[in-house]
Each structure stands twice: as structure tokens, then as C-alpha cells.
Design a protein around this motif. Sequence first.
Motif, PDB file in Angstrom:
ATOM      1  N   PRO A  76       0.815  -1.210   0.000  1.00 17.14           N
ATOM      2  CA  PRO A  76       0.000   0.000   0.000  1.00 17.14           C
ATOM      3  C   PRO A  76       0.847   1.258   0.000  1.00 17.14           C
ATOM      4  N   THR A  77       0.266   2.365  -0.430  1.00 15.43           N
ATOM      5  CA  THR A  77       0.868   3.669  -0.199  1.00 15.43           C
ATOM      6  C   THR A  77       0.665   4.008   1.266  1.00 15.43           C
ATOM      7  N   ARG A  78       1.737   4.240   1.983  1.00 12.92           N
ATOM      8  CA  ARG A  78       1.648   4.527   3.415  1.00 12.92           C
ATOM      9  C   ARG A  78       1.547   6.033   3.629  1.00 12.92           C
ATOM     10  N   ILE A  79       0.529   6.434   4.387  1.00 12.21           N
ATOM     11  CA  ILE A  79       0.286   7.842   4.665  1.00 12.21           C
ATOM     12  C   ILE A  79       0.530   8.080   6.152  1.00 12.21           C
ATOM     13  N   TYR A  80       1.594   8.817   6.456  1.00 14.34           N
ATOM     14  CA  TYR A  80       1.980   9.087   7.835  1.00 14.34           C
ATOM     15  C   TYR A  80       1.377  10.422   8.260  1.00 14.34           C
ATOM     16  N   CYS A  81       0.602  10.404   9.334  1.00 10.80           N
ATOM     17  CA  CYS A  81      -0.038  11.649   9.786  1.00 10.80           C
ATOM     18  C   CYS A  81      -0.555  11.478  11.202  1.00 10.80           C
ATOM     19  N   LEU A  82      -0.929  12.601  11.799  1.00 10.25           N
ATOM     20  CA  LEU A  82      -1.585  12.571  13.100  1.00 10.25           C
ATOM     21  C   LEU A  82      -2.908  11.811  13.000  1.00 10.25           C
ATOM     22  N   PRO A  83      -3.349  11.142  14.071  1.00  8.09           N
ATOM     23  CA  PRO A  83      -4.664  10.482  14.042  1.00  8.09           C
ATOM     24  C   PRO A  83      -5.798  11.447  13.694  1.00  8.09           C
ATOM     25  N   GLU A  84      -5.704  12.700  14.170  1.00  8.02           N
ATOM     26  CA  GLU A  84      -6.737  13.687  13.845  1.00  8.02           C
ATOM     27  C   GLU A  84      -6.777  13.961  12.343  1.00  8.02           C
ATOM     28  N   THR A  85      -5.623  13.889  11.695  1.00  6.94           N
ATOM     29  CA  THR A  85      -5.566  14.136  10.261  1.00  6.94           C
ATOM     30  C   THR A  85      -6.167  12.978   9.488  1.00  6.94           C
ATOM     31  N   SER A  86      -5.825  11.747   9.835  1.00  8.41           N
ATOM     32  CA  SER A  86      -6.416  10.601   9.140  1.00  8.41           C
ATOM     33  C   SER A  86      -7.918  10.550   9.362  1.00  8.41           C
TER      34      SER A  86
END
Length: 256
Positions: A76-86
Motif C-alpha cells: 500500500p501507499t503509506r500515509i503518515y499523519c496525526l490520528p486527527e488528520t487521518s
Amino acid sequence: MKVEVLGCSGGLCKGHDTTCLRINDSILLDAGTGAGNLAIPEAVKIRDILISHSHLDHVSSICFLSDQDIETRSQPTRIYCLPETSNALTSDLVNGQLWPEIEKVVINGVNMVEFVPVKPFERIVIGDCEFTPLPVEHAVPTVGYCLHGEEADMVFISDMISAPQEVYDWILSRKRVKYFITEAAFPNRLVKIAHISKHMTPEMMIESCRPLVDLPGIEFYATHIKPIYVKEVVDELAESADLPVKILKQGDCFEI
């Protein structure tokens, strides 16, 4: 570590793409419209995306990057972000209405994307690259990132009105930060609008840099300038001779 600026504008018009940096060949920092400057062979190499916050000018290209090679992908394309952002992305953007719910799509046994939660000050390792999220104040939960290069570090904070003292303490504790890049979205006369929108003016940007001036060899760059105000903001930054500020430009490249 090679860092290429694909977009760094605070707005969208001809010649001005929104925030997106490419790190080496396969990592993006933010996914604004600057990602559209990637050729197809370059775009299909993107496998990891670090996101600062949920605003559209930093995430819009997630929708288009994630399905570039749906037939041949093995991860998968991994998207790193804050939980609030996801949470914001899955509820308000990739929600089945504005765009398919890509985090639920599985093709040939492989998820299209995977959200990876980040925490402030906890280092992220992606292949041979390392990054540290730094919490800042903006209109929504936001982080900047420290990019840990072989010879130096770069701190990139596209959107903020301020950073907490712990961020400055963390940066000052490191003697490797060569580049500090942050925003100057509006001219000084629009300081009220800057405060309302949680952005900065040149005066505010310069003050945000002053705690770091004693770091050896540090260079300051302004980013995220609104296109209509570029000349005004650049002129105002130039007036601060005691703290030289360079202007980040689309197409700039750094080796760190």
C-alpha cells in the motif's frame, strides 16, 4: 537525502503549486498540487507520504497518487499523519462521496493505502530516511517535520502561527539543523487575517526564527506565500537585514 520542492505556494494559479516536497525517489512530504509535476514513471515510485495536516492544499494529490499502478502494486501507499488528520481525511475527503474510501480498497490482495499514525517527537524511519514530527499551532492539528540527513537536518513547517517552546528546545538541542523553513503567508498589513487563519506575516515569521539564530550556519527560508502577495511579502522580508531570509521556490533542490 535529496529534497526537491515540487510545490510551495500558499495558493494555486499558473506557476504556483501547493505544498509538496519529494525526498529521494519514493517519499513525499505533503501531497498538494505540486505532486502533479511528477512524470508518470516518477509518480508510480511514491510509496510513502508524510502529511502535516488535513487542509486541502496539502492532501489533494493523495487521491490521485494512490491509484497510479493498481495492477502491479505489491504494497500500500503509506500515509503518515496525526490520528486527527487521518480521521479528517476519511470522514471528509476519501469518504465515498468526494473520493472513494481508498483505505478500504483491496486490489489483488493489497490495500490501496495504509494510514500510519505519528506522534510528536517520535522518530519515523522509512527505508534509510528518518523524520521527526514537530507539533505546531495552526487552524487544525498540525506538525512540521525534521528531515534527518546524512550531514545536516532540515526543519520544514509549512503552516503555523506559532510553535511551542519545546519545539525550539528540541531544535536548539541539535547542532545539525542547517535549514529552517516556515511560512509567511500574508503581508504585514494583513496581520488580523493572519491571526484569524492561524498563518504568519513576515514580521511574525522573522520573530519565529530569532530563537534559532545562534545555530551555526543555519539558513532561513520562507514558504507558503499567497501568490497575490508574493512581491509584498518578499519586499518586507528583505527589509529585515539583521535576519536574512531566503524565499523557497518551486524547483529548489537540497542535499542534506
